[in-house]
Design an enzyme around this catalytic site. Structure first.
Site, PDB file in Angstrom:
ATOM      1  N   THR A  53     -15.528  -1.585 -23.281  1.00 14.31           N
ATOM      2  CA  THR A  53     -14.277  -2.255 -23.636  1.00 14.31           C
ATOM      3  C   THR A  53     -13.557  -2.819 -22.408  1.00 14.31           C
ATOM      4  OG1 THR A  53     -13.973  -0.902 -25.609  1.00 14.31           O
ATOM      5  CG2 THR A  53     -12.019  -1.962 -24.709  1.00 14.31           C
ATOM      6  N   ILE A  78     -12.687   8.767 -21.657  1.00 13.24           N
ATOM      7  CA  ILE A  78     -12.798   7.860 -20.513  1.00 13.24           C
ATOM      8  C   ILE A  78     -11.483   7.149 -20.225  1.00 13.24           C
ATOM      9  CG2 ILE A  78     -14.069   5.910 -19.550  1.00 13.24           C
ATOM     10  CD1 ILE A  78     -15.721   8.467 -19.979  1.00 13.24           C
ATOM     11  N   CYS A 137      -9.298   2.946 -30.762  1.00 17.01           N
ATOM     12  CA  CYS A 137      -8.959   3.870 -29.682  1.00 17.01           C
ATOM     13  C   CYS A 137      -7.444   3.855 -29.504  1.00 17.01           C
ATOM     14  CB  CYS A 137      -9.615   3.438 -28.373  1.00 17.01           C
ATOM     15  SG  CYS A 137     -11.331   3.935 -28.202  1.00 17.01           S
ATOM     16  N   LYS A 170     -13.475  -3.246 -34.932  1.00 16.03           N
ATOM     17  CA  LYS A 170     -14.008  -1.892 -34.848  1.00 16.03           C
ATOM     18  C   LYS A 170     -12.944  -0.921 -35.319  1.00 16.03           C
ATOM     19  CE  LYS A 170     -16.644   1.288 -31.956  1.00 16.03           C
ATOM     20  NZ  LYS A 170     -17.330   1.493 -30.662  1.00 16.03           N
ATOM     21  N   GLY A 270     -25.028   4.471 -29.283  1.00 17.09           N
ATOM     22  CA  GLY A 270     -24.140   4.873 -28.211  1.00 17.09           C
ATOM     23  C   GLY A 270     -24.632   6.037 -27.389  1.00 17.09           C
TER      24      GLY A 270
END
Length: 309
Positions: A53, A78, A137, A170, A270
Site C-alpha cells: 500500500t 506494519i 486498514c 478492498k 499474501g
C-alpha cells in the site's frame, strides 16, 4: 483420478477489462513493491502484482516488533510503511513496468483528498493497470474507512473521477453483512472488490508477559482465516455484477480453486508468498492440475460453481 497431461486448460481471466494470463495475484503488503523478488521467481508467470500500500506522503510505519508468527497464521502491524506515491512512481513503479505483467497499485489515505491526489499522480504512469483502494486498514484516525459508508462511497466516487484505470475496493470482513458492503462499493462505482483483509487478533509472550506486537493488537492472516474469507466471497458473489479478488489464507492450488468456486474471478496470495515466494508458481500449477483432473477447459468455468449446487 488420473491427470490428462495432454490437456492444456485456459487459465486466463478478464478482470474488469484487465487481461490476466492466470488468476494469481500477489496480495498487497507481502511482496514488497513487487519487483524485489524478480531474482527468485519468474514474475512473468504471475497473473499480476498488487503492490504494497502506497500513501500520498511517506510513512515510517509502526515500531518493532510488528510481525509475530502464531498458530496457523501470522500477526502483523506494519502501519502502512512506505516511501510515498511520488517516490514510488519514480523508482519502484519504473522497475515494475519492465516486468510485463499487470500492476495493481494499492492506495490508502486518511481522507478523501489523500486518495484522490495519489490517484492523480498514478494517472501519469501508463503501466498502472488498476488502483486497489485499501479501505479496510485503520486510517490515520484509527478508523476502518469502509465502516463509514458515506466516506467510503465518496472515496470511490472521487477516485473514479480522476482515474483512467479500473478502481477496486478492498473491504474489511468486520461487518455484519459483507454482501451489502460490497454492493454499496459497486453502486459507488467500484470496478471490482477484494475480499478480504486481515482479521483483528493478538498474541501474548508468556516469557515477558507482554504483547508480541508493539501495538498490542494486529491483523491475522494465513491458513486459519481461509474459511472465513471464502464465506465472504460466497456471500457477496450472487448480488454483484463486478468481479471479486478472493484473499485470505491461500497456500495451495486447492485453496485458490475453493475461492473461485465460491465466486472469485482472481485470487491474491499474501502470507504464503512472504514465507515462500516460489509457492505462487506452485499454486498456478496446482490450479491447472485440478482443471485437468476434472477435464475442465477453462478456469472461468468454475467461477461461482458452488452456487449452482
Amino acid at each position: 483420478m488420473e491427470i490428462n497431461k495432454a490437456m492444456k486448460p485456459d487459465l486466463s481471466v478478464d478482470f474488469a477489462g484487465i487481461k490476466l494470463k492466470n488468476p494469481i495475484l500477489t496480495a498487497s503488503g507481502t511482496f514488497g513493491y513487487g519487483y524485489e523478488l524478480a531474482g527468485l521467481i519468474p514474475l512473468k508467470k504471475l497473473g499480476g502484482i498488487i503492490t504494497k500500500t502506497i500513501t500520498l506522503e511517506p510513512r515510517p510505519g509502526n515500531p518493532q516488533p510488528r510481525i509475530a508468527e502464531v498458530e496457523s497464521g501470522m500477526l502483523n502491524t506494519i502501519g502502512l510503511q512506505n516511501i510515498g506515491v511520488k517516490a514510488f512512481v519514480e523508482e519502484p513503479l519504473e522497475k515494475l513496468s519492465k516486468t510485463g505483467i499487470p500492476v495493481f497499485v494499492s492506495v490508502a489515505g486518511a481522507c478523501v483528498s489523500d486518495y484522490v491526489e495519489a490517484a492523480k499522480i498514478l494517472k501519469t504512469r501508463e503501466c498502472v493497470s488498476a488502483i486497489e483502494l485499501n479501505l479496510s486498514c485503520p486510517n490515520l484516525k484509527k478508523k476502518i474507512l469502509c465502516h463509514d459508508l458515506p466516506l467510503m462511497t465518496d472515496v470511490i466516487k472521487q477516485v473514479k473521477k480522476v482515474s483512467k484505470v479500473p478502481v477496486i475496493a478492498k473491504l474489511s470482513p468486520l461487518v455484519a453483512d459483507i454482501a451489502e458492503l460490497a454492493l454499496i462499493a459497486q453502486n459507488a462505482g467500484a470496478d471490482g472488490v477484494t475480499l478480504t483483509n486481515t482479521y483483528p487478533a493478538m498474541a501474548i509472550d508468556i516469557k515477558t508477559f507482554k504483547s508480541k506486537l508493539s501495538t498490542v493488537k494486529g491483523g491475522m492472516s494465513g491458513p486459519c482465516v481461509k474459511p472465513m474469507s471464502i464465506r465472504c466471497v460466497y456471500d457477496a458473489y450472487p448480488d454483484l455484477k463486478i468481479p471479486i479478488i478472493g484473499c485470505g489464507g491461500i497456500m495451495t492450488g486447492e485453496d485458490a480453486v475453493e475461492f473461485m468456486l465460491a465466486g472469485a474471478a482472481a485470487v491474491s496470495v499474501g502470507t504464503a508468498s512472504l514465507v515462500e515466494p516460489g509457492c505462487l508458481i506452485k499454486i498456478i500449477d496446482g490450479i491447472e492440475n485440478i482443471l485437468k483432473e476434472k477435464n475442465i477447459k477453462s478456469v472461468k468455468d468454475i467461477r461461482g460453481r458452488i452456487h449452482n449446487e
